[in-house]
Design a protein around this motif. Structure first.
Motif, PDB file in Angstrom:
ATOM      1  N   SER A 137       0.823  -1.217   0.000  1.00 12.12           N
ATOM      2  CA  SER A 137       0.000   0.000   0.000  1.00 12.12           C
ATOM      3  C   SER A 137       0.854   1.263   0.000  1.00 12.12           C
ATOM      4  CB  SER A 137      -0.935   0.004   1.214  1.00 12.12           C
ATOM      5  OG  SER A 137      -0.175   0.000   2.403  1.00 12.12           O
ATOM      6  N   LYS A 138       2.063   1.193   0.497  1.00  7.72           N
ATOM      7  CA  LYS A 138       2.931   2.364   0.561  1.00  7.72           C
ATOM      8  C   LYS A 138       3.558   2.733  -0.780  1.00  7.72           C
ATOM      9  CE  LYS A 138       4.203   1.844   5.414  1.00  7.72           C
ATOM     10  NZ  LYS A 138       3.560   3.096   5.838  1.00  7.72           N
ATOM     11  N   LEU A 139       3.706   1.770  -1.672  1.00  9.42           N
ATOM     12  CA  LEU A 139       4.396   2.026  -2.935  1.00  9.42           C
ATOM     13  C   LEU A 139       3.646   2.980  -3.857  1.00  9.42           C
ATOM     14  CD1 LEU A 139       5.839  -1.524  -3.540  1.00  9.42           C
ATOM     15  CD2 LEU A 139       7.154   0.580  -3.192  1.00  9.42           C
ATOM     16  N   GLY A 140       2.346   3.097  -3.691  1.00  7.16           N
ATOM     17  CA  GLY A 140       1.564   4.019  -4.502  1.00  7.16           C
ATOM     18  C   GLY A 140       1.620   5.452  -4.015  1.00  7.16           C
ATOM     19  N   HIS A 141       2.155   5.661  -2.817  1.00 14.20           N
ATOM     20  CA  HIS A 141       2.199   6.996  -2.204  1.00 14.20           C
ATOM     21  C   HIS A 141       3.542   7.157  -1.482  1.00 14.20           C
ATOM     22  CE1 HIS A 141      -2.097   6.924  -2.974  1.00 14.20           C
ATOM     23  NE2 HIS A 141      -2.135   5.768  -2.361  1.00 14.20           N
ATOM     24  N   LEU A 142       4.589   7.426  -2.235  1.00 15.91           N
ATOM     25  CA  LEU A 142       5.920   7.538  -1.641  1.00 15.91           C
ATOM     26  C   LEU A 142       6.017   8.780  -0.764  1.00 15.91           C
ATOM     27  CD1 LEU A 142       8.182   6.603  -4.688  1.00 15.91           C
ATOM     28  CD2 LEU A 142       7.196   5.095  -2.950  1.00 15.91           C
ATOM     29  N   PRO A 143       6.644   8.646   0.408  1.00 11.57           N
ATOM     30  CA  PRO A 143       6.807   9.814   1.274  1.00 11.57           C
ATOM     31  C   PRO A 143       7.828  10.798   0.692  1.00 11.57           C
ATOM     32  CG  PRO A 143       8.020   7.955   2.159  1.00 11.57           C
ATOM     33  CD  PRO A 143       7.259   7.439   0.968  1.00 11.57           C
ATOM     34  N   ASN A 144       7.717  12.056   1.085  1.00 12.30           N
ATOM     35  CA  ASN A 144       8.665  13.082   0.632  1.00 12.30           C
ATOM     36  C   ASN A 144       9.957  13.070   1.423  1.00 12.30           C
ATOM     37  OD1 ASN A 144       6.941  14.109  -1.376  1.00 12.30           O
ATOM     38  ND2 ASN A 144       5.823  15.295   0.155  1.00 12.30           N
ATOM     39  N   THR A 145       9.907  12.485   2.609  1.00 12.79           N
ATOM     40  CA  THR A 145      11.104  12.371   3.443  1.00 12.79           C
ATOM     41  C   THR A 145      11.324  10.899   3.782  1.00 12.79           C
ATOM     42  OG1 THR A 145       9.820  12.673   5.479  1.00 12.79           O
ATOM     43  CG2 THR A 145      10.751  14.662   4.465  1.00 12.79           C
ATOM     44  N   VAL A 146      12.509  10.569   4.242  1.00 12.30           N
ATOM     45  CA  VAL A 146      12.833   9.180   4.576  1.00 12.30           C
ATOM     46  C   VAL A 146      12.009   8.741   5.783  1.00 12.30           C
ATOM     47  CG1 VAL A 146      14.662   7.596   5.274  1.00 12.30           C
ATOM     48  CG2 VAL A 146      15.185   9.484   3.726  1.00 12.30           C
ATOM     49  N   GLU A 147      11.414   7.562   5.676  1.00 16.21           N
ATOM     50  CA  GLU A 147      10.659   6.980   6.787  1.00 16.21           C
ATOM     51  C   GLU A 147      11.353   5.722   7.267  1.00 16.21           C
ATOM     52  OE1 GLU A 147       6.666   6.152   5.514  1.00 16.21           O
ATOM     53  OE2 GLU A 147       6.089   8.258   5.562  1.00 16.21           O
ATOM     54  N   PHE A 148      11.262   5.469   8.570  1.00 21.78           N
ATOM     55  CA  PHE A 148      11.784   4.250   9.157  1.00 21.78           C
ATOM     56  C   PHE A 148      10.626   3.280   9.344  1.00 21.78           C
ATOM     57  CE2 PHE A 148      12.804   1.418  12.626  1.00 21.78           C
ATOM     58  CZ  PHE A 148      14.093   1.017  12.306  1.00 21.78           C
ATOM     59  N   LEU A 149      10.784   2.052   8.860  1.00 23.06           N
ATOM     60  CA  LEU A 149       9.736   1.038   8.975  1.00 23.06           C
ATOM     61  C   LEU A 149      10.296  -0.204   9.659  1.00 23.06           C
ATOM     62  CD1 LEU A 149       8.382   1.090   5.307  1.00 23.06           C
ATOM     63  CD2 LEU A 149       7.417   2.288   7.271  1.00 23.06           C
ATOM     64  N   THR A 150       9.512  -0.801  10.508  1.00 23.17           N
ATOM     65  CA  THR A 150       9.809  -2.104  11.059  1.00 23.17           C
ATOM     66  C   THR A 150       8.684  -3.021  10.618  1.00 23.17           C
ATOM     67  OG1 THR A 150      10.937  -1.178  12.979  1.00 23.17           O
ATOM     68  CG2 THR A 150      10.225  -3.460  13.143  1.00 23.17           C
ATOM     69  N   VAL A 151       9.022  -4.126   9.947  1.00 21.59           N
ATOM     70  CA  VAL A 151       7.997  -5.042   9.452  1.00 21.59           C
ATOM     71  C   VAL A 151       8.302  -6.469   9.887  1.00 21.59           C
ATOM     72  CG1 VAL A 151       7.406  -3.578   7.482  1.00 21.59           C
ATOM     73  CG2 VAL A 151       9.104  -5.362   7.212  1.00 21.59           C
ATOM     74  N   GLY A 152       7.233  -7.256  10.016  1.00 19.41           N
ATOM     75  CA  GLY A 152       7.378  -8.657  10.348  1.00 19.41           C
ATOM     76  C   GLY A 152       7.561  -8.939  11.812  1.00 19.41           C
ATOM     77  N   ARG A 153       7.489  -7.942  12.657  1.00 21.52           N
ATOM     78  CA  ARG A 153       7.655  -8.109  14.100  1.00 21.52           C
ATOM     79  C   ARG A 153       6.321  -7.814  14.752  1.00 21.52           C
ATOM     80  NH1 ARG A 153      11.879 -10.581  16.603  1.00 21.52           N
ATOM     81  NH2 ARG A 153      13.081  -9.186  17.871  1.00 21.52           N
ATOM     82  N   GLU A 154       5.825  -8.720  15.530  1.00 18.39           N
ATOM     83  CA  GLU A 154       4.525  -8.512  16.207  1.00 18.39           C
ATOM     84  C   GLU A 154       4.656  -7.491  17.302  1.00 18.39           C
ATOM     85  OE1 GLU A 154       1.910  -9.965  14.829  1.00 18.39           O
ATOM     86  OE2 GLU A 154       3.240 -10.941  13.463  1.00 18.39           O
TER      87      GLU A 154
END
Length: 154
Positions: A137-154
């Motif tokens: 869902s994020k690939l269609g709306h790229l942020p203008n600044t760098v974002e930090f993401l953590t994925v796969g961790r409950e």
């Protein structure tokens, strides 16, 4: 390459390419895998991560690209088979400089026999096994600044 293993656990430091053209994004799949992902590779010791992604695209496809800007810094936890992965990656929006244009929705091989690539409609990523899922869902709306993401961790 920056990678280490301990038993069934592996750590990777990767650099990943966002190559977008005409609302399609370049994705790749290893022949042994049942999922698609963004192209890229492991960072070498003392190599800048933006240089890594340029090198990897050239090695895998023979295309000349340049890193435009970082979009995400991602900490990804996942499992493939019996191996647990902890991966840190910088995801760069890339500019295509010199490349071989391929038709959307058609798979094509790169220079490494084990990889298949495809330009895929960004709005349809939820219809395939694309990882990490959280990016769909994020690939269609790229942020203008760098974002930090953590994925796969409950």
């Amino acid at each position: 390459m920056i990678r280490f293993e301990r038993g069934n656990n592996q750590f990777n430091f990767r650099s990943i390419a966002l190559l977008i053209e005409d609302n399609s994004i370049l994705i790749q799949r290893d022949l042994k895998d049942d999922f698609w992902a963004l192209p890229g590779g492991r960072v070498e010791l003392f190599e800048n991560s933006n240089d890594t992604v340029v090198r990897e695209i050239y090695e895998e496809l023979g295309w000349k690209v340049q890193a435009n800007r970082p979009v995400w810094f991602i900490e990804n936890f996942f499992k493939i088979g019996r191996t647990n992965f902890h991966e840190i990656a910088t995801i760069y929006l890339m500019d295509l400089v010199d490349y071989a244009k391929h038709e959307p929705a058609h798979e094509f091989k790169g220079l490494e026999d084990h990889l298949i690539f495809q330009w895929f409609d960004i709005s349809k990523l939820d219809q395939i096994n694309f990882r990490p899922r959280e990016l769909r869902s994020k690939l269609g709306h790229l942020p203008n600044t760098v974002e930090f993401l953590t994925v796969g961790r409950e």
